[in-house]
Each structure stands twice: as C-alpha cells, then as structure tokens.
Motif scaffolding. Structure first.
Motif, PDB file in Angstrom:
ATOM      1  N   VAL A  93      -5.565  12.893  -3.608  1.00 30.54           N
ATOM      2  CA  VAL A  93      -6.406  13.101  -4.854  1.00 30.54           C
ATOM      3  C   VAL A  93      -7.546  13.326  -4.642  1.00 30.54           C
ATOM      4  O   VAL A  93      -8.407  14.118  -5.121  1.00 30.54           O
ATOM      5  N   GLN A  94      -8.413  12.261  -3.919  1.00 33.38           N
ATOM      6  CA  GLN A  94      -9.738  12.605  -3.504  1.00 33.38           C
ATOM      7  C   GLN A  94     -10.108  13.425  -2.596  1.00 33.38           C
ATOM      8  O   GLN A  94     -11.105  14.360  -3.004  1.00 33.38           O
ATOM      9  N   ALA A 123      -3.332   4.573   1.906  1.00 31.57           N
ATOM     10  CA  ALA A 123      -3.215   5.184   0.688  1.00 31.57           C
ATOM     11  C   ALA A 123      -3.186   6.502   0.608  1.00 31.57           C
ATOM     12  O   ALA A 123      -4.085   7.262   0.144  1.00 31.57           O
ATOM     13  N   ARG A 143     -16.667   4.532  -3.900  1.00 32.63           N
ATOM     14  CA  ARG A 143     -16.107   4.363  -4.969  1.00 32.63           C
ATOM     15  C   ARG A 143     -17.329   4.487  -5.945  1.00 32.63           C
ATOM     16  O   ARG A 143     -17.580   5.333  -7.067  1.00 32.63           O
ATOM     17  N   ALA A 156      -3.361  13.731   4.687  1.00 33.47           N
ATOM     18  CA  ALA A 156      -2.387  13.338   3.769  1.00 33.47           C
ATOM     19  C   ALA A 156      -1.090  14.227   3.585  1.00 33.47           C
ATOM     20  O   ALA A 156      -0.266  13.505   3.250  1.00 33.47           O
ATOM     21  N   GLU A 180     -14.815   0.486   0.829  1.00 32.87           N
ATOM     22  CA  GLU A 180     -14.365   1.369  -0.127  1.00 32.87           C
ATOM     23  C   GLU A 180     -15.042   1.323  -1.533  1.00 32.87           C
ATOM     24  O   GLU A 180     -15.124   2.239  -2.310  1.00 32.87           O
ATOM     25  N   ALA A 225     -11.754   9.569   0.449  1.00 32.29           N
ATOM     26  CA  ALA A 225     -10.341  10.077   0.846  1.00 32.29           C
ATOM     27  C   ALA A 225     -10.053   9.803   2.500  1.00 32.29           C
ATOM     28  O   ALA A 225      -9.107   9.216   2.738  1.00 32.29           O
ATOM     29  N   GLU A 228      -1.381   9.049  -0.993  1.00 36.21           N
ATOM     30  CA  GLU A 228      -1.375   9.668  -2.268  1.00 36.21           C
ATOM     31  C   GLU A 228      -2.869   9.753  -2.841  1.00 36.21           C
ATOM     32  O   GLU A 228      -3.316  10.848  -3.212  1.00 36.21           O
ATOM     33  N   GLU A 229      -3.350   8.509  -2.821  1.00 37.02           N
ATOM     34  CA  GLU A 229      -4.742   8.513  -3.356  1.00 37.02           C
ATOM     35  C   GLU A 229      -5.858   9.264  -2.599  1.00 37.02           C
ATOM     36  O   GLU A 229      -6.855   9.918  -3.192  1.00 37.02           O
ATOM     37  N   SER A 230      -5.629   9.158  -1.355  1.00 42.47           N
ATOM     38  CA  SER A 230      -6.505   9.917  -0.593  1.00 42.47           C
ATOM     39  C   SER A 230      -6.420  11.340  -0.702  1.00 42.47           C
ATOM     40  O   SER A 230      -7.237  12.141  -0.874  1.00 42.47           O
ATOM     41  N   LEU A 282      -9.340   5.761   2.479  1.00 47.24           N
ATOM     42  CA  LEU A 282      -8.074   5.623   1.924  1.00 47.24           C
ATOM     43  C   LEU A 282      -7.133   5.952   2.618  1.00 47.24           C
ATOM     44  O   LEU A 282      -6.050   5.293   2.968  1.00 47.24           O
TER      45      LEU A 282
END
Length: 186
Positions: free
Chosen positions: A36-37, A30, A5, A58, A1, A22, A32-34, A25
């Motif tokens: 977003v990415q 994860a 990043r 996601a 990760e 993504a 929600e964060e996935s 994640l």
C-alpha cells in the motif's frame, strides 16, 4: 516506523518517505501494508526506483511474480545500478517456477554486476549468484558459490541462511536448480 509514519503525515507528496516506510514494513513482515505504501509512493513518482523495488518485493512475497518482475524492470530502467533491485530481480529470473519468467543468463549478468561493484562479502548476494548459475546448468560453479556463501553465513552466525544454503548445495549436487514461488512461508 513511527518516524516515517510521522513524516508521511506531516508532508505531502513525499514519495521518498512512503518508499522508506514501505521498506521498513517489508522488513517487519507487513507485506500488504508495505505494498500500500509503495503504491502510494509510485502514484506520486512512478519512477522512484526504491518504491518500485519495494512494491516488487511485496508482490513477490504475495506470489504475484509477473507484477513483481514489471516493477523490478522499471526500477532498473530508472537506476540500472540499484544493487537491491538487481539481486532481487536476478533471484526471480533464476528461481521462478514459471519457465516463462526465468532467464538464467540475465540473472547471472545482473548478479555478476553487483559482485563486481560490491565485492563478495555478502552471503545473500552469493546465494543469488549460486541460484543463477544453477539455472543455466553450471552446477559446479553454483556449488562453489553456495559453499563460499555458507562460509560467510557461518561467520555471521546466520543459521537460517546456513540451512537454506545447505539445502541449495544438496539440490545442486542433484543438478536441480532452485524454484521459489515467492510466497512467504513463515
């Protein structure tokens, strides 16, 4: 990760790095964060098939099945042979609680294309196939595929998948197709 990043931080407009982050994640849970990415990757390149697949996964895990379907359709328009997108979309088409989203015939077509190209050594792909055949009412075929997947899952010591497949077989014996609301249960 940390590598992905860092790559995202030091590069600009890198949809591949964002899509890869993504994916990672998602594997870590994860969701929600996935998303977003994946959405950031899609702002750079709306036709990135991996970013579309990751966004779809996601969204599926968040229970947003219609939006997930749209991303899988886009992923497959860009790369019709993307096995991950084919299997994931086939799963939705076979198991969505909303009949308007289900299309068992299309699910069978997608997963059979994957099996023809990739072989029969993935219990996860065979599970998608058994769900697709159950959706079109071919329960005997669904049971055969689920039993084949179960043998492979046992050989791989994948107890979670074994448990799921045993439940699938029991459903098919009652001539009941699977329904997956998409939301993560764990």
């Amino acid at each position: 990760e940390a590598l992905w990043r860092h790559t995202v931080e030091i590069t600009s407009n890198n949809d591949v790095a964002l899509a890869s982050l993504a994916d990672l994640l998602l594997r870590e849970g994860a969701v929600e964060e996935s998303l977003v990415q994946a959405e950031a990757a899609l702002r750079i390149n709306p036709d990135n098939p991996d970013a579309n697949n990751n966004a779809a996964l996601a969204l599926f895990r968040a229970g947003q099945l219609e939006q997930a379907a749209e991303h899988w359709q886009r992923s497959l328009r860009v790369n019709p042979n993307n096995a991950n997108a084919q299997c994931n979309y086939a799963w939705l088409l076979a198991t969505a609680p909303d009949a308007a989203l289900r299309d068992g015939t299309r699910a069978v077509q997608l997963v059979e294309r994957v099996l023809a190209r990739k072989g029969r050594d993935s219990p996860a792909v065979l599970r998608v196939a058994d769900a697709a055949y159950a959706e079109i009412g071919q329960f005997r075929r669904a049971i055969e595929l689920a039993e084949e997947a179960l043998r492979l899952a046992r050989a791989q010591s994948n107890q979670g998948l074994c448990n799921d497949l045993q439940l699938n077989i029991a459903s098919y014996e009652r001539e009941t197709p699977l329904r997956d609301p998409g939301r993560m249960q764990r």
